[in-house]
Design a protein around this motif. Structure first.
Motif, PDB file in Angstrom:
ATOM      1  N   LEU A   1      42.707  39.330  42.940  1.00  0.00           N
ATOM      2  CA  LEU A   1      41.522  40.118  43.286  1.00  0.00           C
ATOM      3  C   LEU A   1      41.155  41.159  42.241  1.00  0.00           C
ATOM      4  O   LEU A   1      40.082  41.771  42.336  1.00  0.00           O
ATOM      5  N   LEU A   2      42.023  41.403  41.253  1.00  0.00           N
ATOM      6  CA  LEU A   2      41.764  42.471  40.294  1.00  0.00           C
ATOM      7  C   LEU A   2      40.438  42.306  39.548  1.00  0.00           C
ATOM      8  O   LEU A   2      39.677  43.282  39.413  1.00  0.00           O
ATOM      9  N   PRO A   3      40.101  41.102  39.037  1.00  0.00           N
ATOM     10  CA  PRO A   3      38.791  40.973  38.374  1.00  0.00           C
ATOM     11  C   PRO A   3      37.624  41.289  39.304  1.00  0.00           C
ATOM     12  O   PRO A   3      36.641  41.929  38.894  1.00  0.00           O
ATOM     13  N   MET A   4      37.721  40.851  40.547  1.00  0.00           N
ATOM     14  CA  MET A   4      36.660  41.113  41.516  1.00  0.00           C
ATOM     15  C   MET A   4      36.521  42.612  41.788  1.00  0.00           C
ATOM     16  O   MET A   4      35.408  43.157  41.883  1.00  0.00           O
TER      17      MET A   4
ATOM     18  N   ASN B   1      32.879  48.608  38.733  1.00  0.00           N
ATOM     19  CA  ASN B   1      32.308  48.742  37.383  1.00  0.00           C
ATOM     20  C   ASN B   1      33.279  49.424  36.415  1.00  0.00           C
ATOM     21  O   ASN B   1      32.921  50.368  35.700  1.00  0.00           O
ATOM     22  N   VAL B   2      34.522  48.928  36.403  1.00  0.00           N
ATOM     23  CA  VAL B   2      35.552  49.450  35.499  1.00  0.00           C
ATOM     24  C   VAL B   2      36.272  48.272  34.863  1.00  0.00           C
ATOM     25  O   VAL B   2      36.056  47.107  35.221  1.00  0.00           O
ATOM     26  N   GLY B   3      37.160  48.570  33.922  1.00  0.00           N
ATOM     27  CA  GLY B   3      37.963  47.529  33.300  1.00  0.00           C
ATOM     28  C   GLY B   3      39.182  47.187  34.142  1.00  0.00           C
ATOM     29  O   GLY B   3      39.517  47.891  35.108  1.00  0.00           O
ATOM     30  N   LEU B   4      39.859  46.105  33.750  1.00  0.00           N
ATOM     31  CA  LEU B   4      41.049  45.679  34.497  1.00  0.00           C
ATOM     32  C   LEU B   4      42.136  46.746  34.483  1.00  0.00           C
ATOM     33  O   LEU B   4      42.870  46.914  35.457  1.00  0.00           O
TER      34      LEU B   4
ATOM     35  N   PRO C   1      47.064  32.877  46.961  1.00  0.00           N
ATOM     36  CA  PRO C   1      46.030  31.872  47.246  1.00  0.00           C
ATOM     37  C   PRO C   1      45.188  32.204  48.478  1.00  0.00           C
ATOM     38  O   PRO C   1      43.966  32.018  48.467  1.00  0.00           O
ATOM     39  N   LEU C   2      45.828  32.728  49.539  1.00  0.00           N
ATOM     40  CA  LEU C   2      45.072  33.040  50.748  1.00  0.00           C
ATOM     41  C   LEU C   2      44.106  34.196  50.522  1.00  0.00           C
ATOM     42  O   LEU C   2      42.941  34.135  50.922  1.00  0.00           O
ATOM     43  N   SER C   3      44.583  35.265  49.877  1.00  0.00           N
ATOM     44  CA  SER C   3      43.692  36.406  49.651  1.00  0.00           C
ATOM     45  C   SER C   3      42.558  36.015  48.708  1.00  0.00           C
ATOM     46  O   SER C   3      41.415  36.448  48.891  1.00  0.00           O
ATOM     47  N   GLY C   4      42.859  35.179  47.712  1.00  0.00           N
ATOM     48  CA  GLY C   4      41.813  34.726  46.806  1.00  0.00           C
ATOM     49  C   GLY C   4      40.760  33.901  47.526  1.00  0.00           C
ATOM     50  O   GLY C   4      39.556  34.075  47.289  1.00  0.00           O
ATOM     51  N   ALA C   5      41.201  33.005  48.426  1.00  0.00           N
ATOM     52  CA  ALA C   5      40.249  32.179  49.166  1.00  0.00           C
ATOM     53  C   ALA C   5      39.388  33.022  50.105  1.00  0.00           C
ATOM     54  O   ALA C   5      38.169  32.845  50.181  1.00  0.00           O
ATOM     55  N   VAL C   6      40.026  33.951  50.829  1.00  0.00           N
ATOM     56  CA  VAL C   6      39.274  34.818  51.737  1.00  0.00           C
ATOM     57  C   VAL C   6      38.277  35.667  50.963  1.00  0.00           C
ATOM     58  O   VAL C   6      37.102  35.806  51.355  1.00  0.00           O
TER      59      VAL C   6
ATOM     60  N   TRP D   1      36.325  40.791  49.069  1.00  0.00           N
ATOM     61  CA  TRP D   1      37.685  41.327  48.997  1.00  0.00           C
ATOM     62  C   TRP D   1      38.018  42.224  50.176  1.00  0.00           C
ATOM     63  O   TRP D   1      39.170  42.327  50.582  1.00  0.00           O
ATOM     64  N   ARG D   2      37.018  42.865  50.757  1.00  0.00           N
ATOM     65  CA  ARG D   2      37.282  43.740  51.903  1.00  0.00           C
ATOM     66  C   ARG D   2      37.817  42.942  53.091  1.00  0.00           C
ATOM     67  O   ARG D   2      38.642  43.444  53.864  1.00  0.00           O
TER      68      ARG D   2
END
Length: 378
Positions: A18-21, A27-30, A138-143, A149-150
């Motif tokens: 989720l970090l890129p999202m 509106n910040v960098g990784l 995988p689950l958090s990414g799919a959701v 992400w919330r």
């Protein structure tokens, strides 16, 4: 209890994809969102100082239930965070809140289960943590991909709240009734009492060394090796690294059998030797699938060694098991923190091959020392 461990493991690993999202959202960098992971881990480690003695004083299961309730609240709060600073604060509070759960559940098993059956029972508890290592990202990414992400935070908060209610209903009045002698425990001085005992000092040294060589030394850099040496994608490297969970799951389902067949001394020795062989494969592999096969085996081999240490931790201070297991977790965490820095420097200076071969030599020496210093014959 395994389901409770699953929720804690999800909190540790759910942000990996989720970090890129989150970086785009705020509106910040990784680099600015990376502390969301490190802050949680740091708070979890520091929380051991408080949660172990609290469990011994007021009862382990009541503190676990309160910890789960607070943890659920932080996940729900994270889902509604409007600023990155707020989200970081909530993550830190969540790491601190959930610090009680796994160490105190292990200590509770130590109170209730005879030592000869304890390692197998702790293995069952850790099934939840192992499964979370396989499924959380995988689950958090799919959701997050389909609902934002919330929603991932909200789903974990609701699941954790459900587990809290389950504990309350399952245990009934026993959940809130402190066990006999709970109020007469030794508090924070228990950490010093462990250090005063030679077996206690050796156990904590073993935990710190384990964290230094493996949790901080070898394991975190495997995905980077796969990406740089074999040009795997980040997703592919993550999948290979996650195969550790397959071997771990094999251990949790067969811990009792392994203990009967091998005994603690051979579990530690062969686990350590096996890990060292796998690390040599990592260092010298010429194809990514060789690393994948070795990583599956590492999941089983690691817990053969680590499971013995966990069981020993529940006996380090029988009059204050919560404090003893918390001290074990802190030693592991401190070793991990130092190992990541040292091995990161070795990789920069000498490369992955040297780093993994050094870790392999260290693990063999550690296993031999643990077998001789911590586990009596017979």
């Amino acid at each position: 209890m395994a389901l409770a461990a699953f929720t804690i493991g999800c909190g540790m690993r759910m942000l990996d994809p989720l970090l890129p999202m989150l970086a785009r959202e705020f509106n910040v960098g990784l680099g600015a969102v990376a502390p969301l992971i490190g802050g949680f881990a740091l708070a979890y480690g520091v929380g051991q100082l408080v949660m172990g003695p609290l469990g011994d004083r007021f009862g382990k299961m009541p503190i676990v239930a309160v910890s789960m309730a607070l943890y659920a609240g932080t996940q729900v709060a994270a889902a509604f965070a409007g600023e990155l600073g707020t989200l970081l604060t909530v993550r830190v509070l969540g790491g601190f809140a959930c610090a009680a759960v796994i160490p105190l559940l292990m200590a509770h098993i130590g109170d209730q289960v005879a030592y000869e059956h304890r390692q197998a029972m702790i293995g069952q508890l850790l099934t939840g943590m192992v499964v979370s290592q396989l499924l959380a990202a995988p689950l958090s990414g799919a959701v997050a991909e389909y609902a934002g992400w919330r929603s991932a935070f909200l789903a974990l908060g609701v699941m954790t709240a459900g587990m809290t209610v389950f504990f309350a209903l399952r245990l009934g009045p026993a959940l809130w009734r402190a066990p006999e002698g709970a109020g007469r425990t030794i508090g924070l001085s228990g950490f010093l009492r462990i250090l005063e005992r030679k077996p206690g000092r050796r156990l904590l040294l073993a935990a710190a060394t384990n964290g230094f060589l493996l949790f901080g030394g070898a394991f975190p850099f495997l995905a980077s090796l796969l990406i740089e040496r074999f040009e795997l994608s980040a997703a592919g490297a993550g999948a290979v690294a996650a195969s550790f969970g397959l071997g771990s799951l094999l251990y949790t389902q067969n811990a009792a059998r392994l203990l009967r067949w091998l005994g603690e001394r051979r579990l530690v020795l062969w686990g350590g030797i096996g890990i060292a062989v796998a690390l040599c494969v990592f260092a010298l592999a010429t194809a990514w699938w060789m690393v994948a096969v070795a990583q599956c085996a590492v999941g089983l081999l690691f817990f053969m060694l680590h499971g013995v240490l966990q069981a020993r931790a529940t006996e380090a201070l029988p009059e204050a098991r919560g404090t003893a297991v918390a001290a074990f977790a802190m030693a592991l965490f401190l070793g991990q923190s130092l190992g990541s820095v040292v091995f990161g420097g070795i990789i920069v200076a000498a490369g992955f091959t040297v780093a993994f071969l050094l870790a392999a030599c260290g693990v063999v020496a550690m296993a031999i020392w643990i077998r001789a210093a911590l586990i009596p014959p017979g």
